[in-house]
Write an enzyme that holds these catalytic residues in place. Structure first.
Site, PDB file in Angstrom:
ATOM      1  CD1 TRP A 130       5.884  -2.797   2.912  1.00 38.32           C
ATOM      2  CD2 TRP A 130       3.811  -3.089   2.813  1.00 38.32           C
ATOM      3  NE1 TRP A 130       6.007  -3.849   1.872  1.00 38.32           N
ATOM      4  CE2 TRP A 130       4.397  -4.015   2.003  1.00 38.32           C
ATOM      5  CE3 TRP A 130       2.159  -3.333   2.792  1.00 38.32           C
ATOM      6  CZ2 TRP A 130       3.749  -4.934   1.114  1.00 38.32           C
ATOM      7  CZ3 TRP A 130       1.647  -4.241   2.200  1.00 38.32           C
ATOM      8  CH2 TRP A 130       2.501  -5.125   1.497  1.00 38.32           C
ATOM      9  CG  ASP A 211      -0.700  -4.568   7.612  1.00 37.95           C
ATOM     10  OD1 ASP A 211      -0.833  -5.974   7.862  1.00 37.95           O
ATOM     11  OD2 ASP A 211      -0.011  -4.123   6.801  1.00 37.95           O
ATOM     12  CE  LYS A 246       6.173 -10.267   5.526  1.00 37.03           C
ATOM     13  NZ  LYS A 246       6.961  -9.782   4.419  1.00 37.03           N
TER      14      LYS A 246
HETATM   15  C1  LMR Z   1       8.563  -6.030   2.461  1.00 38.89           C
HETATM   16  O1  LMR Z   1       7.906  -5.027   3.315  1.00 38.89           O
HETATM   17  O2  LMR Z   1       9.740  -6.113   2.082  1.00 38.89           O
HETATM   18  C2  LMR Z   1       7.818  -7.192   2.458  1.00 38.89           C
HETATM   19  O3  LMR Z   1       6.525  -7.101   3.039  1.00 38.89           O
HETATM   20  C3  LMR Z   1       7.648  -7.654   1.099  1.00 38.89           C
HETATM   21  C4  LMR Z   1       6.810  -7.130   0.014  1.00 38.89           C
HETATM   22  O4  LMR Z   1       6.079  -7.747  -0.519  1.00 38.89           O
HETATM   23  O5  LMR Z   1       6.944  -5.886   0.178  1.00 38.89           O
END
Ligand code: LMR
Length: 399
Positions: A130, A211, A246
Site C-alpha cells: 500500500w 495489517d 472499510k
Molecule cells: C486505498 O488504498 O486507496 C485506501 O486505503 C485509501 C487510502 O487512504 O489510501
C-alpha cells in the site's frame, strides 16, 4: 524559515481522488481510492451505523476525555472480532489493544512502538505494498526492507521468491503481512502458504506485523482472520493493525485498533504502558465517535446481525463484480486472460495495463485508477461496466 521549503508531491491515491472530484465529465468513474461503492455509485452509511448513531445521540452522556487507549469496551469488542472471542492469546491476557485514529494511526503507533523497542529495528514490506505503508513506517525512523510478493507476469504471488527473501531477514526483524485483501494486488496467501510463512518466521525468529484493513470484505469475517489468528497462537510476540474504515464504512471517522501480542500478561501490560505513553505524546487520545458506533453495534445482537448481513452483501457484490468484469472483458474480444481478477479478493486488482494506458483512460474517458493500474473493483456497477470495458478495449487496441 518557511520560504526555504520545497513543495512535496501529493500522495498518489489522494491526488487521484482530488482529480476525480474536480472532473465534470458526466460518466466519470472513480476506480482509484479504496472505498466501497454501491450500485448507485455512492459510499453508503451502513444501516447499523445509522441506527447506532441515532441511539448515541440520545444516550451519550458526556464528551469528556477518555484515555490514550480509547474505550476499554471498544478494545475488548474489537479484540474478539479480530482474534475470535475464544482465542488462547486473549484467554491468557497476552493481548493489549489501543483504539486508534484509523488504520493509519494504528500503523504509525505500531512503528513508534517498534522504534521504541530498538532504534535498529527493520520492517519488511511486500513488493508492492500500500502506498502509505512506507511513509508511515519509515516516518517513525524504521529501516525498511522489501520482499517480492506479486508477480506481474503470472498475476499471482511469487511465493518461492517471497520465502527466499525472508530467509535473508535477521532475528528480531518485523515482517509486515496483509491479513487479507492484499492492497494493491488482491492476491492473498492461502492457508497452506500462511502455515509455511509461519514456519519460516518461527525458524528465523522473525516477528509478525499484520495489517488487516479489510476484514470481512474478502471471504468472510472469520475466514479473513485466518492468518492473524494462526500467528497469534504460534508466536510469542506480534503486532496487528486493523481498521473500521472499510468493513464499518467509517472512513472519515478515523477508527482503528492496534493490538500488541506479548509473551505473557505481564509483558503485555508493560508493552501497553510503552504504547500508551507514545500515544500520549503524539495525539493524546483517539477520536471517540467512530469507536462509539462500533461499540454500540458490537454490543447489540440485532445491530451486529444487521451489520454482518450488510457486510456480506457488500462482499458478495464485489465478488459478483469481479466475475462480471471478467465476462464482459471476454465478451468484448479484448485480447488476453483476465480471469485472475475473479480469483483475487477484496477491492483491488492490478488490471495489468501500462501507466500510459491508465493515463489515456483518465484523459479520454475520465476513468480514474492508480498509475500502477490498481483498480478498485467496487467502484464499478451495472451502469458503468460497459462504458469501462469499451474504454479499455479502445485503449488496448491503440497499443
Ligand atoms: C486505498 O488504498 O486507496 C485506501 O486505503 C485509501 C487510502 O487512504 O489510501
Amino acid at each position: 524559515m518557511f520560504e526555504h521549503l520545497q513543495p512535496l508531491p501529493q500522495d498518489p491515491i489522494l491526488s487521484m481522488f482530488a482529480g476525480y472530484t474536480a472532473d465534470t465529465h458526466p460518466h466519470k468513474l472513480d476506480l482509484g481510492i479504496g472505498v466501497y461503492k454501491d450500485e448507485q455509485g455512492c459510499t453508503p452509511i451502513m444501516r447499523a451505523v445509522k441506527e447506532a448513531e441515532s441511539r448515541l445521540l440520545t444516550t451519550e452522556q458526556s464528551k469528556s476525555y477518555t484515555a490514550p487507549a480509547g474505550s476499554a469496551v471498544y478494545n475488548q469488542l474489537a479484540s474478539a472480532l479480530v482474534f475470535g472471542p475464544d482465542h488462547p492469546a486473549l484467554r491468557d491476557q497476552r493481548i493489549v489493544s489501543a483504539q486508534t485514529p484509523g488504520g493509519c494511526g494504528a500503523l504509525r503507533m505500531a512503528a513508534e512502538f517498534i522504534h521504541g523497542c530498538s532504534q535498529e529495528s527493520r520492517v519488511w514490506v511486500s513488493m508492492p505494498t500500500w502506498a502509505n505503508h512506507i511513509p508511515l513506517l519509515a516516518g517513525a525512523g524504521l529501516e525498511i526492507a522489501e520482499y517480492p510478493y506479486y508477480d506481474y507476469t503470472t498475476k499471482g504471488i511469487q511465493f518461492e521468491a517471497m520465502l527466499q527473501a525472508l530467509e535473508q531477514a535477521s532475528a528480531g526483524d518485523f515482517i509486515l503481512l496483509h491479513g487479507c485483501c492484499h492492497n494493491p494486488s488482491g492476491a492473498d496467501l492461502n492457508q497452506e502458504q500462511w502455515l509455511a510463512v509461519a514456519d519460516l518466521m518461527t525458524c528465523k525468529g522473525l516477528i509478525p506485523f499484520v495489517d488487516m484493513a479489510y476484514q470481512g470484505l474478502g471471504n468472510g469475517l472469520d475466514q479473513d482472520a485466518f492468518g492473524v489468528r494462526l500467528l497469534a497462537e504460534r508466536f510469542p510476540e506480534m503486532l496487528v493493525a486493523t481498521s473500521c474504515s472499510k468493513n464499518f464504512g467509517l472512513y472519515r471517522e478515523r477508527t482503528g485498533t492496534l493490538f500488541i501480542v506479548a509473551n505473557c500478561s505481564a509483558d503485555a501490560q508493560t508493552a501497553g504502558s510503552q504504547l500508551f505513553s507514545k500515544i500520549r505524546s503524539h495525539y493524546s487520545m483517539p477520536p471517540a465517535h467512530g469507536a462509539a458506533i462500533v461499540e454500540t453495534i458490537l454490543s447489540d445482537t440485532g445491530l451486529t446481525t444487521s451489520w454482518e448481513c450488510e457486510l456480506a452483501s457488500m462482499r458478495e457484490r464485489i465478488q459478483g463484480l469481479r466475475q462480471q468484469l471478467v465476462a464482459a472483458i471476454e465478451a468484448s474480444g479484448i485480447d488476453g486472460d483476465f480471469t485472475f481478477i475473479q480469483h483475487q479478493s477484496g477491492m483491488f486488482s492490478f488490471l495489468g495495463i501500462t501507466p500510459k494506458q491508465v493515463e489515456q483512460l483518465r484523459q479520454d474517458y475520465s476513468i480514474y485508477m492508480i498509475n500502477s493500474s490498481r483498480m478498485n473493483i467496487a467502484g464499478l456497477n451495472q451502469g458503468s461496466m460497459d462504458y469501462f470495458v469499451s474504454a479499455l478495449a479502445e485503449v488496448l487496441s491503440a497499443r
